[in-house]
Design an enzyme around this catalytic site. Sequence first.
Site, PDB file in Angstrom:
ATOM      1  N   ASP A   1      54.725  43.455  45.442  1.00 23.77           N
ATOM      2  CA  ASP A   1      55.918  43.874  46.173  1.00 23.77           C
ATOM      3  C   ASP A   1      57.078  42.967  45.782  1.00 23.77           C
ATOM      4  OD1 ASP A   1      57.577  45.157  47.951  1.00 23.77           O
ATOM      5  OD2 ASP A   1      56.745  44.237  49.743  1.00 23.77           O
ATOM      6  N   GLU A   2      58.319  43.454  45.918  1.00 19.76           N
ATOM      7  CA  GLU A   2      59.530  42.664  45.620  1.00 19.76           C
ATOM      8  C   GLU A   2      59.445  42.034  44.233  1.00 19.76           C
ATOM      9  OE1 GLU A   2      61.918  43.013  47.524  1.00 19.76           O
ATOM     10  OE2 GLU A   2      61.291  43.174  49.615  1.00 19.76           O
TER      11      GLU A   2
ATOM     12  N   GLN B   1      68.423  44.430  44.049  1.00 24.29           N
ATOM     13  CA  GLN B   1      68.228  43.499  45.159  1.00 24.29           C
ATOM     14  C   GLN B   1      67.655  42.157  44.694  1.00 24.29           C
ATOM     15  OE1 GLN B   1      66.982  45.234  49.097  1.00 24.29           O
ATOM     16  NE2 GLN B   1      66.390  46.977  47.824  1.00 24.29           N
TER      17      GLN B   1
END
Length: 730
Positions: free
Chosen positions: A224-225, A255
């Site tokens: 994730d991320e 992001q």
Amino acid sequence: MGESVSLSLVDDLNQPQREAVLAAEGPLLVLAGAGSGKTRVLTYRIAHLILDLATPPRAVLAFTFTNKAAGEMKERVAGLLGGSPRDLWVGTFHSTGVRILRLKGQALGIDPGFSIYDTDDQESLIRRILKDLEMAERDLTPKTVRSAVSSAKNALMTPREFEDRAESFRDQKIARVFAEYTSRLRSANALDFDDLIVEPIRLFEEHPDVRDLFAERFRYVLVDEFQDTNPAQMKLIADLASAHGNLCVVGDDDQSIYGWRGADVRNILSFEKLYPEARVIRLEQNYRSTGIILEAANAVVRHNRARKEKTLWTERTGGDLLDLVLCGDAEEEAARVVAAVAEEVNRRDVPLAEVAILYRTNAQSRALETAFRNAAVPYELVGGTAFYQRREIKDLTAYLRLLVNPDDDVAFSRVVNVPKRGIGATSLERLGVHAYREGTSLYRSLATVAEAGEIPSGARGKLAGFRALIEELKARSDEPVDEVLKEIVERLGYLDFLEHDDPDTAYDRAENIEELVAGARLFAERNEGGDVTAFLNEVALLTDVDRVDEKAEKVRLMTIHNAKGLEFRVVCVAGLEEGLLPHASSADDDDALEEERRLFYVALTRAKDRVHLYSAMSRQRWGGTTAALLSRFAEEIPENLVRVEERPSPRVWGGVSRPRRVERDRGAEVVEAGPRRSLGTILHPTFGRGDVVGQEGTGPDARLTVIFSGNVKKKIVARYAQWEDCHVDF
């Protein structure tokens, strides 16, 4: 189980989400825009692997960036599976590194009971090393050295490699400290945060059989991320996915906001080069924000060059315009923020917990906190003094650390005289000499302290008493951690100590201890009587965001960095000025400027319903008042999406004209030279002097067409024009 289960499992997913869940084999890049349901995709994907493909939970590994995200993922997976699967690994990079090292770290000489040093512990050790090496702290501060060492570790540099690359005398000094720091960590059986990733990598390099053991176990690796990974984390991911190649990474290059701590956006931008056979799926439907907010965010982030093209959209068309409030100074800005919050709560029935105040730097919170206190509006400052960094909490957790790791000299030094036992600094220095002579740690040297003639007999007796206390407490270290903590507090008379130490703060500090014990009790209940070592693991890896109480009826004040991964109905962004957002440190660095723009994009996309933007025309900086220029990012929001409220007028503030800032070199049209009728001349802070050749509308909102030097044509709003000569009446 068959495909029918898959279809029922993914019925409530949109088509790209469904594709991402079902594409099990091979490398996969999921470009997940803000609010596009990436957590749902990850959890459904894990459930699909276990339910439909009959994958044993122990063969699935998922990386998250916060403990909070890991907890949410585990809960959602348990809901889909009808219970929590055993042996499923879901956690942060650091917590995963801890598990690997506790299992196999002994191959590197790392005892399973190792301590984890936080920033305070690291700087305490470095401070002692600087003193021992006679390096003045005015030249090298512990914080400076820690930062340099951390950067080196994240680049996978050893102390020797750092020394070989050292060009300046200062770097050579840091190299000496780095080498000694590494040696003392090992002697203390301790690791710092960076080691929790670097050491597993070293373990895999020096012991390929161990790497193969884990790589064979984890048939599916999920991240994730992914946009926030650094080179060391990328290497760990590659090692663990090396056997099966089933690597699914989910992230959003728009992001990526942690470059300052080593994150490399190129990891996500170049994923297809690293894995040419990778499939790419874009999640572009946003389930969070209104159409107006998304249109504004998309318009801003498109100015970045280093990105993968995607456009967020939503079925929530329309929505309120963004409000841009131009204030006089930071105090007026704070007052206007409080007024906006009152409006949202009292007139729109928005709960306080659904409002966030975001800003670029921690220093900006001062005026905001004062305004909220004066208005008696409850607020929570996220990222202030972290709970586990408070003195009384550090004391008690240091006792816990010493129970499981008697080589932890930092923990020993912290508590040997807390509460005060009358052991002086000179006696402790002589104990250090005794420990060095014995070739052991400070605590272990207490076993032979009676033979240390250089230490006064009174101090020897007190040190022996301290050892007896620790040995008695160690006998209970396998009990639930909350019971051990209560025993420590009682045996030390710690609450009485707080009363004598500072009566004014004793009550608040006692409440903190009560909260610590309560938290330990919850941990023990969640983890089947969790012991001291397991509790220390969790405490060491908590972040500020992990401790946000989302149910508390308080406004949240936090930096934009801390807001990553959160969402609110209403977001107020303070300090939208050049030098703050974008930060002054990005002025001469295109990559840093793009990260600042991504930071603003993150701020906008935290909001579900409304965004309030604030900019001050002057701020107190370095002891003086400085005029501030509106952020270029405000100019990048299309004018039809924002409502500007001027108070005072932006035309003149304290005699200083303050026009809107326009991006230097993008979106400008170059026209052919030739005769033209000019309506007047304006002076722009970026483009210089220009001739006004056209006008749309009247009044201060009129749009002027201006041709600047080099025949560059731009559209400027009349209210922000600094007129030198004007032939028309606006």
